[in-house]
Motif scaffolding. Sequence first.
Motif, mmCIF file in Angstrom:
data_model
loop_
_atom_site.group_PDB
_atom_site.id
_atom_site.type_symbol
_atom_site.label_atom_id
_atom_site.label_comp_id
_atom_site.label_asym_id
_atom_site.label_seq_id
_atom_site.Cartn_x
_atom_site.Cartn_y
_atom_site.Cartn_z
ATOM 1 N N SER A 174 0.829 -1.190 0.000
ATOM 2 C CA SER A 174 0.000 0.000 0.000
ATOM 3 C C SER A 174 0.866 1.242 0.000
ATOM 4 O O SER A 174 1.917 1.285 0.635
ATOM 5 N N PRO A 175 0.413 2.294 -0.706
ATOM 6 C CA PRO A 175 1.152 3.552 -0.672
ATOM 7 C C PRO A 175 1.063 4.188 0.692
ATOM 8 O O PRO A 175 0.113 3.989 1.433
ATOM 9 N N SER A 176 2.075 4.972 1.052
ATOM 10 C CA SER A 176 2.084 5.615 2.362
ATOM 11 C C SER A 176 1.155 6.808 2.371
ATOM 12 O O SER A 176 0.888 7.417 1.346
ATOM 13 N N MET A 177 0.663 7.138 3.562
ATOM 14 C CA MET A 177 -0.229 8.266 3.719
ATOM 15 C C MET A 177 0.536 9.577 3.601
ATOM 16 O O MET A 177 1.734 9.648 3.851
ATOM 17 N N GLY A 178 -0.230 10.613 3.229
ATOM 18 C CA GLY A 178 0.382 11.926 3.049
ATOM 19 C C GLY A 178 0.890 12.498 4.347
ATOM 20 O O GLY A 178 1.919 13.167 4.390
ATOM 21 N N ARG A 179 0.205 12.253 5.461
ATOM 22 C CA ARG A 179 0.641 12.745 6.761
ATOM 23 C C ARG A 179 1.468 11.679 7.452
ATOM 24 O O ARG A 179 1.118 10.514 7.461
ATOM 25 N N LYS A 180 2.546 12.083 8.053
ATOM 26 C CA LYS A 180 3.395 11.123 8.752
ATOM 27 C C LYS A 180 2.759 10.743 10.076
ATOM 28 O O LYS A 180 1.996 11.488 10.674
ATOM 29 N N ASP A 181 3.105 9.530 10.530
ATOM 30 C CA ASP A 181 2.632 9.091 11.834
ATOM 31 C C ASP A 181 3.138 10.051 12.899
ATOM 32 O O ASP A 181 4.335 10.310 12.998
ATOM 33 N N HIS B 259 -11.006 -3.011 2.487
ATOM 34 C CA HIS B 259 -10.934 -4.283 3.229
ATOM 35 C C HIS B 259 -9.515 -4.446 3.749
ATOM 36 O O HIS B 259 -8.571 -4.634 2.964
ATOM 37 N N GLN B 260 -9.348 -4.384 5.053
ATOM 38 C CA GLN B 260 -8.008 -4.357 5.641
ATOM 39 C C GLN B 260 -7.484 -5.771 5.891
ATOM 40 O O GLN B 260 -8.211 -6.640 6.364
ATOM 41 N N LYS B 261 -6.225 -5.954 5.581
ATOM 42 C CA LYS B 261 -5.624 -7.284 5.602
ATOM 43 C C LYS B 261 -5.685 -7.925 6.988
ATOM 44 O O LYS B 261 -6.026 -9.100 7.125
ATOM 45 N N LYS B 262 -5.389 -7.135 8.008
ATOM 46 C CA LYS B 262 -5.365 -7.686 9.367
ATOM 47 C C LYS B 262 -6.734 -8.207 9.777
ATOM 48 O O LYS B 262 -6.870 -9.319 10.306
ATOM 49 N N ASP C 9 -3.724 -4.529 -2.953
ATOM 50 C CA ASP C 9 -4.986 -5.147 -2.543
ATOM 51 C C ASP C 9 -6.168 -4.217 -2.776
ATOM 52 O O ASP C 9 -7.264 -4.671 -3.116
ATOM 53 N N PHE C 10 -5.968 -2.907 -2.617
ATOM 54 C CA PHE C 10 -7.081 -1.987 -2.813
ATOM 55 C C PHE C 10 -7.506 -1.925 -4.281
ATOM 56 O O PHE C 10 -8.666 -1.665 -4.584
ATOM 57 N N GLU C 11 -6.580 -2.170 -5.205
ATOM 58 C CA GLU C 11 -6.948 -2.201 -6.623
ATOM 59 C C GLU C 11 -7.707 -3.482 -6.951
ATOM 60 O O GLU C 11 -8.666 -3.462 -7.730
ATOM 61 N N GLU C 12 -7.308 -4.600 -6.371
ATOM 62 C CA GLU C 12 -8.045 -5.841 -6.568
ATOM 63 C C GLU C 12 -9.483 -5.702 -6.049
ATOM 64 O O GLU C 12 -10.436 -6.178 -6.673
ATOM 65 N N GLN C 13 -9.649 -5.030 -4.912
ATOM 66 C CA GLN C 13 -10.986 -4.865 -4.336
ATOM 67 C C GLN C 13 -11.892 -4.013 -5.225
ATOM 68 O O GLN C 13 -13.114 -4.138 -5.168
ATOM 69 N N TYR C 14 -11.304 -3.174 -6.046
ATOM 70 C CA TYR C 14 -12.092 -2.359 -6.968
ATOM 71 C C TYR C 14 -12.900 -3.227 -7.927
ATOM 72 O O TYR C 14 -14.014 -2.871 -8.330
ATOM 73 N N TYR C 15 -12.372 -4.386 -8.300
ATOM 74 C CA TYR C 15 -13.035 -5.264 -9.269
ATOM 75 C C TYR C 15 -14.010 -6.241 -8.614
ATOM 76 O O TYR C 15 -14.683 -6.995 -9.307
ATOM 77 N N TYR C 16 -14.099 -6.247 -7.280
ATOM 78 C CA TYR C 16 -15.014 -7.147 -6.590
ATOM 79 C C TYR C 16 -16.445 -6.607 -6.635
ATOM 80 O O TYR C 16 -16.658 -5.389 -6.651
#
Length: 757
Positions: free
Chosen positions: A42-49, A188-191, A534-541
């Motif tokens: 997954s790409p990183s978020m724009g804001r840092k932790d 849909h989150q992997k964890k 994974d988020f791109e795969e979920q687009y096709y579901y």
Amino acid sequence: MDQQIISNNNNNSSINLDLESGAGMIIGDVGGSSSSGSSNNSPSMGRKDGAEDGGLEEINEEIVLMFDEMKDLPDNATMLDGTKFTTWEELINYTRRILIDKLHLECSEPVPGHIRSFHRFMKIGVKDSVLRKYCQQYIIRVGQSLVTDKTKFTEAQRLHLIEDCLQTCPDLFYLYDNKYEIEKYPYHQKKHLEELRRDWWRPKKFFNSNPTTKQLNNYFGEQVAFYFLFLRFYNRGLFVISLLGVLVSILGYVTDPYKIAASTFSIVIAVLSTFFLEIWKRYSSHFSWKWNMDDYVDTEVPLPTFKGDRKKGVYHRGVFLEEGIFKSELEKNTIKDHMSEKVYLSDSKKRARTWIIIGNFAIVTALVLIIPIFNISIFTLRIVLQNVKNPILETGIGSVINAIFIIFFNFVYELFAKYLTKKEMHRVQSSFNNSFTTKLFLFQFVNSYSGLFYIAFVKNNVHLWGDPNLSDKCKSTDEIQGLWSGCYGDLEFQVFTLLLVNFLTSILNQLIVPKIQYYFNKLKDRNLRVSPFDFEEQYYYPTFNPFSEYNQLTVQFGYISMFAAASPFSPFISFFHNLSEAKIDSFKLCYTYRRPMYYASKGIGNWYAILVFIGYLSVVTNTLLIGFSFPTLLYFTINPYYVLWAVIVLEHIVLIVKYVTAMIIPDETSELKIKKARHSFIKNCILEKNILGLNLDDEDDTNPQIFGNFNPLHHHRNYNHLHLENHKTTFRNIYKAIKKEKADNNNNNNNNNNNNN
């Protein structure tokens, strides 16, 4: 303080709250810690932790946006200030800037799709610390408690809050405008997927492995949780009935030519259906209270398709209250913090909407009347097949064709009914669902049951199309006939065939069709590769919809309850169907479907009323079967008048027993009644003492006696961190308005007395 309301003000992205009651938004019951995991790709978020309490804080990713740069931007694609978007790049960057800078959400860099590079994906997330401050600032409660610095949100709560922020932000209106064709779906989150798969798919306990209701509600929300809750509850009741049904079926084939056992079984089913539904209402009310769903209607976010005029006001109990209807100063001071710009329907648009609804139901009625023509055509085919000289083949082909036609028309009509309902401009999802449910039930009732009514009460007594050569007769010639010579052997075979075909097609449809949809969606993009994202795969579901699942269970409930006398074995088939249905639905949610969008729910909605209606109708159908299609009453008397009176008396007795059963069983447990009464009493005491304890003539906001000696912490733990100082101005304004109103009344009375003197 039960009522919690978000006011969706489209002029700003803030939340207007009831300061007098400390009201906020219903976002469900806290079920403990719920943190999300991210895909490694997954790409990183724009804001840092950021650091919180000396450690890194996790970003919880909830929503994915997909921008298709091959689509043309609408001609009127502009920002809120009127600046025109010239490229998708400008719109994407603008969206990201609003999400980060204005809404303080976390947003990843736009990522080109691996399957189609012109697809740009952005993930939206949030830190819990931001949500805590957000909820504390606007006094938004989680479950029955106010948010503190230690509150942990569930995934469903985060998704709901983010979705509300997006819908109420006027700068992002285009996310909900179909002209832009921007795809938005929950992530849909992997964890959490791994946890659900582990709890749902234990090889050694295949049918007994299920996640808890708490897990389902925490991740999917109330609508999905209530569906699985009802499915489990329904199947427990079905297990007991199926055992009894198997015993009755064995007796019927061995030593019961007059169908006495089957007739008794049908009456028991008719009564138990009421018992089942009342116990379910009692059972579900516990979860409605636990998840804080008793008053969820006013908190529903308006649908993007709801278009109308704009006026300052508020929605309460589904009714729009405009600001102008509040006349006195006391009322104006009390409600002013709730008022905001709302979309509403003017009187002319309400009348137009009424005519649209009437027209839609006229279309539905016309379509419903066409269905019997198809059924008669199928029965005509059966007569033509008599030349085959094989009764099993002849009856079997007709039954299978009938079952396939029912499934096909149910599918087509569901799409058409949804299209009609979208034209009715419903404001919230619950209103849309109720209208959609009613249309669907009207059609499917006739489509699913008209053929069975024909076999039970008409067949063997009529010439199809008025042709003497098309005389439809019973296939079983060794049956003892009832007064109407009903074909109960054919009826039993037809019910069995319908349930069996539904069982098999359901497995086929729910296991294979999602995969077909998945590959078809990829074929449209001319690429069958598997994306590393994974988020791109979920687009096709495809998307999971509990509505279709409820519809299937309702039709099944009708087969079991209305024709129990003809097919005592049907609950046994339905029980195993539902066992597999629960596993198939879990498989869809874990492997082949998108994560569902969050929707609040108080139970199973309008389906409950439909099940109650079917339960009462089952009394009529089963008593008619017993009296006229079955030879049951002929065992006791051959006088048709006695049989008629026996049917009428039996029907009324059963209806009275069902009504009394419904009245005797309370809708709520005594424990829940005490909890509700206690909560309501504490709320009233706090509100009264807050007002009565104020030194309202004192203008000094720093006066420590402003709330007297009252301490809300002594009364209930749910009112910790209740910042009553924020409400002083509101209480003081109300008090001054009361004093002014009383003074004006006294002056008027004095003037009147002087005039009289």
